[in-house]
Design a protein around this motif. Structure first.
Motif, short mmCIF file in Angstrom:
data_model
loop_
_atom_site.label_atom_id
_atom_site.label_comp_id
_atom_site.label_asym_id
_atom_site.label_seq_id
_atom_site.Cartn_x
_atom_site.Cartn_y
_atom_site.Cartn_z
N ALA A 164 -9.79 30.69 17.96
CA ALA A 164 -9.94 29.26 17.69
C ALA A 164 -11.12 28.75 18.50
O ALA A 164 -11.03 28.56 19.71
CB ALA A 164 -8.67 28.51 18.07
N VAL A 180 -12.55 22.19 15.39
CA VAL A 180 -11.96 23.50 15.66
C VAL A 180 -11.97 24.32 14.38
O VAL A 180 -11.86 23.78 13.27
CB VAL A 180 -10.50 23.36 16.18
CG1 VAL A 180 -9.60 22.74 15.11
CG2 VAL A 180 -9.95 24.71 16.62
N MET A 212 -9.38 20.95 23.53
CA MET A 212 -8.54 22.14 23.59
C MET A 212 -7.08 21.79 23.37
O MET A 212 -6.36 22.48 22.65
CB MET A 212 -8.71 22.85 24.94
CG MET A 212 -7.89 24.12 25.03
SD MET A 212 -8.07 25.00 26.60
CE MET A 212 -7.01 26.44 26.24
N SER A 219 -2.92 24.70 16.31
CA SER A 219 -2.47 26.09 16.17
C SER A 219 -0.96 26.14 16.00
O SER A 219 -0.44 26.97 15.25
CB SER A 219 -2.91 26.92 17.38
OG SER A 219 -2.20 26.55 18.55
N PHE A 229 -8.55 30.97 22.40
CA PHE A 229 -9.31 29.74 22.29
C PHE A 229 -10.67 29.95 22.97
O PHE A 229 -10.72 30.40 24.12
CB PHE A 229 -8.56 28.58 22.96
CG PHE A 229 -7.30 28.20 22.23
CD1 PHE A 229 -7.34 27.28 21.19
CD2 PHE A 229 -6.08 28.77 22.56
CE1 PHE A 229 -6.18 26.94 20.50
CE2 PHE A 229 -4.92 28.43 21.89
CZ PHE A 229 -4.96 27.52 20.85
N SER A 271 -1.38 33.28 24.03
CA SER A 271 -2.73 32.73 23.85
C SER A 271 -3.49 32.71 25.16
O SER A 271 -2.90 32.82 26.24
CB SER A 271 -2.65 31.33 23.25
OG SER A 271 -2.03 31.35 21.98
#
Length: 326
Positions: A164, A180, A212, A219, A229, A271
């Motif tokens: 991402a 994004v 973010m 997400s 990310f 993540s």
């Protein structure tokens, strides 16, 4: 046996083909050629009277000790950048120059880039201690190395990860635009989106962190996990790694609180956050700018027409990388 000039030429090419910043590669070459102002060298020149390592206070500080054999730096080699340095204890019995020759012979361009970046960051840590009496922790050194070793072009993640890429753009008296794009291991677009915080303007690192947070929310709505990310904001990335190493949950600034919130949001999802150069984040940057026109909007398996050229450029770069390895 190969002559020293042949070996030097091979090492020179190996270092300068490495995927690292010119600053790190230049430093690695100077280290190989024994041109660093370590204390044993300065003692021979009559500049100083003490040759003990400033970091551990035990061994004599020559180039090998400073960058490889010192107990203070061994841990860095084991944990930094996921680089596995096999049998480090045995490796430190040879000179740094010999070790670099071995690295050039066995590592690919990416791994050699890691070596150059780590050596540069270790020397930066040493100088901080010598000249400012500031002892940087391991996490800071690793973050410093990573900041010098970042992809120049966008690269797809390994399966089953998703990448991402996100970015924010701030316009005074207008607001903060955010963009994004989510892509899979094939480089295919899963989704993309824009968002606008109208009349809300922030410092760049705060804007990027808010972006973010929004990207993490997106997400979750898409049902994605194991998301990498990617940001080109070095301040966010450095703070992220500093906070990761902190034993205290206390924070004192809005920026730090936002970073903590993002870390909490991705906890347990598999993540992570990675740093890329702006050239590897062009699609997200374009989307952030488009947010001033589109506002809150999303696209499934595509990007808006205005961002398609940047997406195609990433696809072309991937094709070139694949062709180079065939």
């Amino acid at each position: 046996m190969a002559s020293s000039s042949v070996i030097n030429s091979k090492v020179w090419k190996g270092i300068w083909r490495a995927e690292a910043s010119p600053k790190c590669k230049s430093f690695a070459w100077r280290a190989y050629m024994e041109e660093l102002p370590v204390k044993t060298f300065l003692l021979e020149k009559g500049v100083i009277e003490d040759k003990l390592c400033p970091c551990c206070g035990e061994g004599e500080e020559d180039t090998t000790h400073a960058l490889l054999a010192c107990e203070e730096v061994k841990r860095i080699w084991f944990v930094a950048l996921d680089l596995k340095v096999e049998s480090l204890s045995a490796a430190t019995k040879c000179s740094l120059s010999q070790w670099i020759e071995e690295c050039v012979s066995t590592l690919d361009k990416k791994e050699m880039g890691m070596v150059c970046a780590i050596m540069w960051a270790i020397w930066h840590r040493r100088n901080a201690l010598v000249f400012t009496e500031k002892k940087l922790d391991y996490a800071h050194v690793i973050a410093k190395a990573r900041s010098m070793f970042v992809p120049v072009e966008w690269q797809p993640p390994s399966h089953p990860n998703v990448k991402a890429n996100f970015a924010a753009a701030v316009r005074d008296n207008v607001g903060t635009g955010m963009g994004v794009i989510f892509r899979n291991s094939l480089g295919s677009t899963i989704a993309s989106g824009t968002s606008l915080l109208a009349q809300e303007c922030f410092e760049s690192q705060i804007a990027e962190t808010l972006c973010m947070s929004w990207a993490i929310e997106q997400s979750g709505e898409l049902g994605l996990s194991d998301v990498i990310f990617e940001t080109d904001c070095q301040r966010l990335y450095r703070k992220w790694n500093q906070e990761s190493s902190s034993s205290s949950s206390a924070y004192t600034t809005y920026f730090e609180s936002l970073v903590e919130d993002c870390k909490f949001m991705i906890e347990g999802t598999g993540s992570s956050l990675a740093l890329v150069r702006p050239s590897a984040n062009k699609v997200a940057q374009c989307l952030a700018t488009l947010a001033f026109d589109y506002g809150e909007r999303g696209w499934i398996e595509e990007v808006p027409q205005e961002a398609s050229l940047y997406l195609q450029a990433d696809d072309n770069a991937i094709a070139d990388i694949v062709a180079a390895h065939q």
